[in-house]
Write a protein that holds these residues in place. Structure first.
Motif, PDB file in Angstrom:
ATOM      1  N   ARG A   4      38.843  47.235  36.501  1.00  0.00           N
ATOM      2  CA  ARG A   4      39.493  47.041  37.797  1.00  0.00           C
ATOM      3  C   ARG A   4      40.765  47.880  37.846  1.00  0.00           C
ATOM      4  NH1 ARG A   4      36.515  43.511  40.375  1.00  0.00           N
ATOM      5  NH2 ARG A   4      37.967  43.175  42.074  1.00  0.00           N
ATOM      6  N   ASP A   9      43.503  46.270  42.296  1.00  0.00           N
ATOM      7  CA  ASP A   9      42.490  45.369  41.732  1.00  0.00           C
ATOM      8  C   ASP A   9      41.082  45.661  42.253  1.00  0.00           C
ATOM      9  OD1 ASP A   9      41.998  43.317  39.859  1.00  0.00           O
ATOM     10  OD2 ASP A   9      41.710  41.885  41.506  1.00  0.00           O
ATOM     11  N   SER A  10      40.841  46.869  42.731  1.00  0.00           N
ATOM     12  CA  SER A  10      39.514  47.258  43.205  1.00  0.00           C
ATOM     13  C   SER A  10      38.594  47.507  42.011  1.00  0.00           C
ATOM     14  CB  SER A  10      39.629  48.536  44.037  1.00  0.00           C
ATOM     15  OG  SER A  10      38.344  49.023  44.347  1.00  0.00           O
ATOM     16  N   SER A  11      37.314  47.266  42.209  1.00  0.00           N
ATOM     17  CA  SER A  11      36.337  47.551  41.154  1.00  0.00           C
ATOM     18  C   SER A  11      35.726  48.940  41.310  1.00  0.00           C
ATOM     19  CB  SER A  11      35.228  46.501  41.186  1.00  0.00           C
ATOM     20  OG  SER A  11      34.532  46.561  42.411  1.00  0.00           O
ATOM     21  N   CYS A  92      41.039  55.400  40.574  1.00  0.00           N
ATOM     22  CA  CYS A  92      40.615  54.394  41.553  1.00  0.00           C
ATOM     23  C   CYS A  92      40.240  55.125  42.837  1.00  0.00           C
ATOM     24  CB  CYS A  92      41.732  53.386  41.827  1.00  0.00           C
ATOM     25  SG  CYS A  92      41.297  52.188  43.105  1.00  0.00           S
TER      26      CYS A  92
END
Length: 111
Positions: A4, A9-11, A92
């Motif tokens: 993450r 906190d994105s996957s 990310c």
């Protein structure tokens, strides 16, 4: 275990290795498609005299095109690593944060 993002906190996090595999696949497909788009052995009416021979010939041309595209693909991967990852391990795709793989550090949320 899903990695993450440390910021949002994105996957949806891409590693350098995953990006390299995607670039290799696209580069090989590009070379293959350029190779098979060469001259065809079809007759003026559009029929192929020997369909199996024609197919094998196009496959060989495609593989040759993929091999000849290898150096360009490798150069693209080096530039991608340098400019998109800038020495970090992960990117990310949601917020653009760059970070390294970290050892298993327990987060405060894990309790």
């Amino acid at each position: 275990m899903t990695t993450r993002c440390l910021i949002c906190d994105s996957s949806v996090v891409l590693s350098q290795e995953e990006a390299q595999a995607i670039a290799l696949l696209i580069g090989l497909l590009d070379g293959f498609l350029k190779g098979i788009q060469g001259e065809s052995s079809a007759t003026p009416g559009g029929a192929v005299a020997n369909p199996l021979g024609h197919t094998v010939s196009r496959m060989i041309k495609g593989i040759s095109g993929a091999v000849s595209n290898w150096a360009d693909t490798q150069a693209f991967i080096r530039e991608h690593r340098k400019f998109h990852f800038m020495g970090y391990d992960r990117l990310c795709l949601r917020c653009g944060a760059l970070f390294d793989d970290s050892p298993n550090v327990e987060s405060p949320l894990d309790g």
